[in-house]
Design an enzyme around this catalytic site. Structure first.
Site, short mmCIF file in Angstrom:
data_model
loop_
_atom_site.label_atom_id
_atom_site.label_comp_id
_atom_site.label_asym_id
_atom_site.label_seq_id
_atom_site.Cartn_x
_atom_site.Cartn_y
_atom_site.Cartn_z
N CYS A 86 0.83 -1.20 0.00
CA CYS A 86 0.00 0.00 0.00
C CYS A 86 0.87 1.26 0.00
O CYS A 86 1.52 1.55 -0.99
CB CYS A 86 -0.98 -0.04 1.17
SG CYS A 86 -2.37 1.08 0.97
N HIS A 203 -3.41 -5.74 1.11
CA HIS A 203 -2.71 -5.90 2.40
C HIS A 203 -2.63 -7.36 2.84
O HIS A 203 -3.50 -7.82 3.60
CB HIS A 203 -3.47 -5.13 3.48
CG HIS A 203 -3.32 -3.65 3.39
ND1 HIS A 203 -2.32 -2.96 4.04
CD2 HIS A 203 -4.06 -2.71 2.74
CE1 HIS A 203 -2.44 -1.66 3.79
NE2 HIS A 203 -3.49 -1.49 3.00
N GLU A 205 -0.80 -8.59 5.08
CA GLU A 205 -0.59 -8.68 6.53
C GLU A 205 -1.91 -8.59 7.30
O GLU A 205 -1.97 -8.94 8.46
CB GLU A 205 0.40 -7.59 6.99
CG GLU A 205 -0.19 -6.20 7.21
CD GLU A 205 -0.53 -5.46 5.91
OE1 GLU A 205 -0.44 -6.06 4.83
OE2 GLU A 205 -0.92 -4.28 6.02
#
Lengths: 231, 82
Positions: A86, A203, A205
């Site tokens: 990002c 994302h 994560e």
């Protein structure tokens, strides 16, 4: 493998990345402040999401001049794996480590939702735990995620298999309707020519464990931990 | 010495903000307006008064940080009056 999660002023996905590597993947992981100039202890560098310097001027435009970036550029040349997620992707394009730029979403909105990604190249150090053309579900959260590059640059990306992820439908079709932000050619993530620097808007994560809905993101983050030798 | 910098998106790159403003302008019945492009205005104040030095530095600053050559063009104007 020792992981550095870089913190810029305004990073806000640093803890997610830290927890994913430290607690879920059990790797030695450190937070590293952006003023640091020595990353010799680390084999993996994560540039996390967020709003470094409040997105002033352009997303990533100021962070790319943080002291740590000189060291990151140096390490990128030595083959260290670097993943920009990002805002991290935006910093990588601003710094010239990846080509193109991320501009405002065509609908002018901040989009926060799960999207489908097709793994376009699973022969990379970031995706070798995914199947070829595997469809992953990973969240996006951005206003400036519309990947743009010139036609010449796009052809280079295609010719070198540098497009790693594309936005797709649930069936894996690359269609305009599946493109959340207007990115050229539905691009969601690219890699550099040497194959050690990846930038992606979604994302991984944020869904690195089942508790978060699914654990598709873990496949990407875990891929970095294992050596992958290109054919 | 002041330098006034304008940064705009390159031609052909979609400017969603400009599009939204265009729609609003047209809604106000200004049908004569057919396109809107939004850019940034940045003012740099230099200590140095030497125009050649200032121009050289301003240009470098524009290239290095104020604009992204992938998507933006810039122009600048030097104001000599204090």
């Amino acid at each position: 493998m020792k992981v550095a999660v870089i913190i810029f002023p305004g990073s806000n996905c640093d803890h997610d990345a830290y927890i994913a590597y430290k607690k879920i993947l059990n790797q030695p992981t450190d937070f590293v402040w952006h003023k640091e100039t020595d990353l010799s202890a680390y084999q993996i560098i994560v540039l996390p999401g967020g709003f470094s310097y409040g997105d002033y001027l352009r997303c990533g435009a100021i962070a790319r001049f943080s002291p740590v970036m000189k060291e990151i550029v140096k390490k990128s040349k030595n083959g260290t794996k670097i993943i920009g997620i990002c805002n991290g992707f935006q910093i990588l394009t601003e710094s010239g480590l990846l080509s193109g730029a991320l501009i405002m979403n065509t609908n002018r909105k901040f989009i926060c939702k799960d999207v489908y990604l097709r793994v376009e190249n699973n022969k990379t150090g970031f995706t070798h735990l995914c199947k070829d053309e595997e469809i992953l579900t990973i969240p996006i959260a951005h206003s400036e995620g519309n990947y743009y590059c010139s036609i010449e640059e796009l052809n280079i990306l295609k010719d070198n298999n540098q497009i790693v992820f594309r936005y797709c439908s649930s069936d894996g079709d690359i269609i305009p309707k599946a493109n959340p932000n207007g990115s050229i050619d539905n691009i969601a993530g690219i890699i550099n020519q040497s194959g050690n620097v990846l930038g992606m808007m979604p994302h991984p994560e944020r869904n690195a464990e089942k508790l978060m809905g699914n654990s598709d993101g873990k496949k990407i983050l875990a891929s970095l931990l294992q050596d992958f030798i290109r054919d | 010495m002041k330098v006034k910098v304008t940064v705009v998106l390159k031609e052909g790159i979609l400017d969603p903000q400009g599009k939204a403003v265009l729609h609003a302008i047209n809604d106000l019945k200004f049908d004569n307006v057919q396109d809107v492009r939004i850019g940034k205005h940045i003012e740099l104040t230099f200590k140095d008064q030497d125009k050649i030095v200032v121009e050289k530095e301003a240009k470098e600053i524009c290239q290095k940080i104020l604009s992204n050559p992938v998507m933006e063009n810039f122009e600048y104007q030097i104001e000599e009056k204090p």
